[in-house]
Enzyme design. Sequence first.
Site, PDB file in Angstrom:
ATOM      1  N   ALA A   1      52.070  76.627  45.399  1.00 11.19           N
ATOM      2  CA  ALA A   1      51.004  76.805  46.060  1.00 11.19           C
ATOM      3  C   ALA A   1      51.951  78.682  46.135  1.00 11.19           C
ATOM      4  CB  ALA A   1      51.771  76.423  47.578  1.00 11.19           C
TER       5      ALA A   1
ATOM      6  N   GLY B   1      52.735  72.207  44.657  1.00  8.43           N
ATOM      7  CA  GLY B   1      51.403  72.272  44.801  1.00  8.43           C
ATOM      8  C   GLY B   1      50.325  71.443  43.738  1.00  8.43           C
TER       9      GLY B   1
ATOM     10  N   GLU C   1      51.409  68.174  43.384  1.00  8.11           N
ATOM     11  CA  GLU C   1      50.832  67.329  44.629  1.00  8.11           C
ATOM     12  C   GLU C   1      49.466  67.582  44.703  1.00  8.11           C
ATOM     13  OE1 GLU C   1      54.586  68.877  48.091  1.00  8.11           O
ATOM     14  OE2 GLU C   1      52.512  70.012  47.201  1.00  8.11           O
TER      15      GLU C   1
ATOM     16  N   GLU D   1      60.844  72.835  44.243  1.00  6.03           N
ATOM     17  CA  GLU D   1      60.661  73.526  45.933  1.00  6.03           C
ATOM     18  C   GLU D   1      61.935  73.830  46.001  1.00  6.03           C
ATOM     19  OE1 GLU D   1      56.685  72.097  46.120  1.00  6.03           O
ATOM     20  OE2 GLU D   1      58.852  71.607  44.342  1.00  6.03           O
TER      21      GLU D   1
END
Length: 259
Positions: free
Chosen positions: A63, A108, A111, A131
Amino acid sequence: MEFIKYDVKGRVATLTIDRPKALNALGSAVLDELNATIDTINTDEVWCLIITGGGEKAFVAGADISEMKEMTKAQGAEYARKGNDIFRKIEKLPIPVIAAINGFALGGGNELAMSCDIRLCSDNAMFGQPEVGLGITPGFGGTQRLARVIGSLSKAKELILVGKNIKADEALALGLVSAVYPLADLMPAAEKMAGRIAGNAPIAVRHAKEAINRGLQTDIDGGVDIEVDLFGACFETADQAEGMGAFLEKRKEKNFTNK
């Protein structure tokens, strides 16, 4: 679209997250374009989707940290909900989705890859959920999908709690990906697989995907009931008659029509 490229060849579509200077990081604008593109897919005409990243370094490196840094609690939750809703939309597409992971798939990016049905990667790929080193948890489904995908709660917790990145060979050993290719061979391999999927009866393929996904959310008896219902539903289709007819007639050519 500024950050998303979408191309269709025959029955196969390719969606490319194209922000290579930022290693295809998932900022809000990228997520908005990704969501809008997913909504435009005509699954009557597209029978398999490939998702990949622009450039040769990253699938999606994560992200957008610069965008997240000053978020409040409410804004962070809203951002996580946005990403999760889009990834669930991908996961619930009736057609199969192949992730062609061409480099970094971190946070992300990992994911997003896990929301796809099949994951193929290049030999320079790197996976991880880093993260916790940034003071946050995975927010786009990593805490929920990783253990389900690799089938090891202990290893999933290790990767997330340590914030450990892994290379392509370890991802293959864990079952996070199905195959590893030299970078130049990745997209041809993904396209070949997508073509083979799109060459099968599309309703049967979609019912099979649905049976697997729904069955994983219930016990074996419930899963068998789901399979029985979807198996029976295939016998209402013209494609079932065509597929079995071609087999009995020893025809290699099949004219599946998604009906």
